[in-house]
Design a protein around this motif. Structure first.
Motif, PDB file in Angstrom:
ATOM      1  N   SER A 198      35.555  42.150 -61.648  1.00  0.00           N
ATOM      2  CA  SER A 198      34.671  43.251 -61.257  1.00  0.00           C
ATOM      3  C   SER A 198      34.575  43.342 -59.727  1.00  0.00           C
ATOM      4  CB  SER A 198      33.273  43.009 -61.819  1.00  0.00           C
ATOM      5  OG  SER A 198      32.718  41.891 -61.167  1.00  0.00           O
ATOM      6  N   VAL A 199      34.125  44.497 -59.251  1.00  0.00           N
ATOM      7  CA  VAL A 199      33.941  44.706 -57.806  1.00  0.00           C
ATOM      8  C   VAL A 199      32.998  43.648 -57.237  1.00  0.00           C
ATOM      9  CG1 VAL A 199      32.992  46.298 -56.074  1.00  0.00           C
ATOM     10  CG2 VAL A 199      34.416  47.193 -57.923  1.00  0.00           C
ATOM     11  N   ASN A 200      31.904  43.372 -57.947  1.00  0.00           N
ATOM     12  CA  ASN A 200      30.927  42.402 -57.429  1.00  0.00           C
ATOM     13  C   ASN A 200      31.515  41.008 -57.269  1.00  0.00           C
ATOM     14  OD1 ASN A 200      28.910  44.207 -57.061  1.00  0.00           O
ATOM     15  ND2 ASN A 200      27.917  43.824 -59.031  1.00  0.00           N
ATOM     16  N   THR A 201      32.263  40.577 -58.263  1.00  0.00           N
ATOM     17  CA  THR A 201      32.877  39.242 -58.165  1.00  0.00           C
ATOM     18  C   THR A 201      33.881  39.207 -57.016  1.00  0.00           C
ATOM     19  OG1 THR A 201      32.616  38.969 -60.538  1.00  0.00           O
ATOM     20  CG2 THR A 201      34.146  37.472 -59.464  1.00  0.00           C
ATOM     21  N   LEU A 202      34.678  40.265 -56.898  1.00  0.00           N
ATOM     22  CA  LEU A 202      35.663  40.301 -55.814  1.00  0.00           C
ATOM     23  C   LEU A 202      34.965  40.260 -54.454  1.00  0.00           C
ATOM     24  CD1 LEU A 202      38.144  42.964 -57.260  1.00  0.00           C
ATOM     25  CD2 LEU A 202      38.630  40.539 -56.873  1.00  0.00           C
ATOM     26  N   ALA A 203      33.869  41.005 -54.338  1.00  0.00           N
ATOM     27  CA  ALA A 203      33.135  41.043 -53.057  1.00  0.00           C
ATOM     28  C   ALA A 203      32.585  39.661 -52.718  1.00  0.00           C
ATOM     29  CB  ALA A 203      32.009  42.069 -53.134  1.00  0.00           C
ATOM     30  N   GLN A 204      32.057  38.981 -53.729  1.00  0.00           N
ATOM     31  CA  GLN A 204      31.537  37.623 -53.488  1.00  0.00           C
ATOM     32  C   GLN A 204      32.641  36.697 -53.024  1.00  0.00           C
ATOM     33  OE1 GLN A 204      29.792  36.164 -57.113  1.00  0.00           O
ATOM     34  NE2 GLN A 204      28.097  37.604 -56.971  1.00  0.00           N
ATOM     35  N   ARG A 205      33.776  36.775 -53.719  1.00  0.00           N
ATOM     36  CA  ARG A 205      34.876  35.858 -53.394  1.00  0.00           C
ATOM     37  C   ARG A 205      35.496  36.167 -52.041  1.00  0.00           C
ATOM     38  NH1 ARG A 205      38.405  34.485 -58.634  1.00  0.00           N
ATOM     39  NH2 ARG A 205      36.724  34.181 -60.116  1.00  0.00           N
ATOM     40  N   LEU A 206      35.503  37.462 -51.687  1.00  0.00           N
ATOM     41  CA  LEU A 206      36.137  37.841 -50.426  1.00  0.00           C
ATOM     42  C   LEU A 206      35.211  37.660 -49.234  1.00  0.00           C
ATOM     43  CD1 LEU A 206      38.112  41.075 -51.302  1.00  0.00           C
ATOM     44  CD2 LEU A 206      39.031  39.002 -50.296  1.00  0.00           C
ATOM     45  N   GLY A 207      33.911  37.621 -49.524  1.00  0.00           N
ATOM     46  CA  GLY A 207      32.908  37.556 -48.463  1.00  0.00           C
ATOM     47  C   GLY A 207      33.197  36.532 -47.387  1.00  0.00           C
ATOM     48  N   GLY A 208      33.522  35.325 -47.802  1.00  0.00           N
ATOM     49  CA  GLY A 208      33.712  34.250 -46.827  1.00  0.00           C
ATOM     50  C   GLY A 208      35.089  34.209 -46.198  1.00  0.00           C
ATOM     51  N   ARG A 209      36.035  34.965 -46.767  1.00  0.00           N
ATOM     52  CA  ARG A 209      37.421  34.807 -46.281  1.00  0.00           C
ATOM     53  C   ARG A 209      37.990  36.095 -45.685  1.00  0.00           C
ATOM     54  NH1 ARG A 209      39.940  32.754 -51.503  1.00  0.00           N
ATOM     55  NH2 ARG A 209      37.964  33.347 -52.412  1.00  0.00           N
ATOM     56  N   ARG A 210      37.082  36.983 -45.347  1.00  0.00           N
ATOM     57  CA  ARG A 210      37.428  38.294 -44.807  1.00  0.00           C
ATOM     58  C   ARG A 210      38.364  38.240 -43.586  1.00  0.00           C
ATOM     59  NH1 ARG A 210      31.630  40.859 -44.590  1.00  0.00           N
ATOM     60  NH2 ARG A 210      31.329  38.859 -45.569  1.00  0.00           N
ATOM     61  N   GLN A 211      38.112  37.249 -42.737  1.00  0.00           N
ATOM     62  CA  GLN A 211      38.782  37.210 -41.435  1.00  0.00           C
ATOM     63  C   GLN A 211      40.303  37.105 -41.493  1.00  0.00           C
ATOM     64  OE1 GLN A 211      36.747  35.091 -42.742  1.00  0.00           O
ATOM     65  NE2 GLN A 211      37.779  33.116 -42.774  1.00  0.00           N
ATOM     66  N   VAL A 212      40.853  36.522 -42.593  1.00  0.00           N
ATOM     67  CA  VAL A 212      42.305  36.356 -42.617  1.00  0.00           C
ATOM     68  C   VAL A 212      43.029  37.514 -43.308  1.00  0.00           C
ATOM     69  CG1 VAL A 212      42.238  33.837 -42.473  1.00  0.00           C
ATOM     70  CG2 VAL A 212      42.227  34.934 -44.724  1.00  0.00           C
ATOM     71  N   ARG A 213      42.275  38.492 -43.816  1.00  0.00           N
ATOM     72  CA  ARG A 213      42.922  39.604 -44.504  1.00  0.00           C
ATOM     73  C   ARG A 213      42.692  40.889 -43.713  1.00  0.00           C
ATOM     74  NH1 ARG A 213      41.052  36.350 -49.205  1.00  0.00           N
ATOM     75  NH2 ARG A 213      42.784  36.168 -50.659  1.00  0.00           N
ATOM     76  N   PRO A 214      43.784  41.432 -43.143  1.00  0.00           N
ATOM     77  CA  PRO A 214      43.620  42.582 -42.250  1.00  0.00           C
ATOM     78  C   PRO A 214      42.878  43.765 -42.871  1.00  0.00           C
ATOM     79  CG  PRO A 214      45.958  42.129 -42.703  1.00  0.00           C
ATOM     80  CD  PRO A 214      45.177  40.981 -43.253  1.00  0.00           C
ATOM     81  N   LEU A 215      43.043  43.980 -44.182  1.00  0.00           N
ATOM     82  CA  LEU A 215      42.417  45.169 -44.781  1.00  0.00           C
ATOM     83  C   LEU A 215      40.898  45.045 -44.910  1.00  0.00           C
ATOM     84  CD1 LEU A 215      45.007  46.120 -47.571  1.00  0.00           C
ATOM     85  CD2 LEU A 215      44.629  47.264 -45.403  1.00  0.00           C
TER      86      LEU A 215
END
Ligand code: S3P
Length: 184
Positions: A114-131
């Motif tokens: 789900s969008v919510n789970t993806l957002a939680q998982r991506l929250g801390g690792r945003r910096q290494v993914r350009p998009l």
């Protein structure tokens, strides 16, 4: 929930893990590799090795279109490797005929979240993914919602669609075994 389509009694030589950024493709790929004794490759890592730069730098220097072309090349190079588990990039299935190529060369599995789970998982690792770099919580949710809507019809072409919120490694192994004979 597991949805399977277009699977024939085939000899499986490669398993492609597909899904949005943060869906756990690489973590799962490493675990499957240990359990099945097949080597694991991460398309993003292969990219960085081949082009001798980070994906972030490649994006910055050449832009997304060039990145997609270069990414397609990396995919082409693993299509003929035998007995391999491959974690693809979140955008890989959505460009050119990459999805069709994967389906023609192995078993593709979409790790659906789900969008919510993806957002939680991506929250801390945003910096290494350009998009997703630099996006605040709300911006991140909006970005994932839009991008997923745009991409999901590509992901859904996978041979197997799994509810990645609940499925464990053993579940994936059963699916792979049930999908065809594994190459000896
Ligand atoms: C991308 C996902 C990334 C990487 C690149 C672009 C995307 O891979 O290929 O930053 O377009 O979704 P992961 O899904 O492994 O993070």
């Amino acid at each position: 929930m597991v949805v399977a389509h277009d699977i024939f009694e085939m000899e499986i030589k490669r398993v492609f893990l597909i899904g949005f950024m943060g869906s756990g493709k690489s973590t799962l790929g490493r675990r499957l590799s240990t359990e099945m004794g097949w080597p694991f490759s991460d398309l993003d890592d292969l990219f960085e090795k081949k082009y001798q730069t980070t994906i972030e730098n490649y994006f910055k220097t050449f832009g997304e279109e060039a990145f997609r072309k270069a990414e397609q090349q990396v995919l082409q190079e693993v299509l003929n490797e035998d007995k391999i588990i491959i974690a693809t990039g979140g955008g890989t299935p959505c460009f050119y005929d990459n999805m069709e190529q994967m389906n023609a060369h192995g078993l593709s599995i979409y790790l659906k979240l789900s969008v919510n789970t993806l957002a939680q998982r991506l929250g801390g690792r945003r910096q290494v993914r350009p998009l997703v770099k630099g996006k605040s919580g709300e911006e991140l949710i909006n970005f994932i919602t839009e991008k997923l809507a745009e991409r999901e019809h590509h992901y859904e072409k996978a041979n197997v669609v799994v509810d990645a919120e609940v499925l464990g490694v053993e579940g994936y192994i059963k699916i792979i075994e049930a999908s065809g004979s594994l190459m000896e």
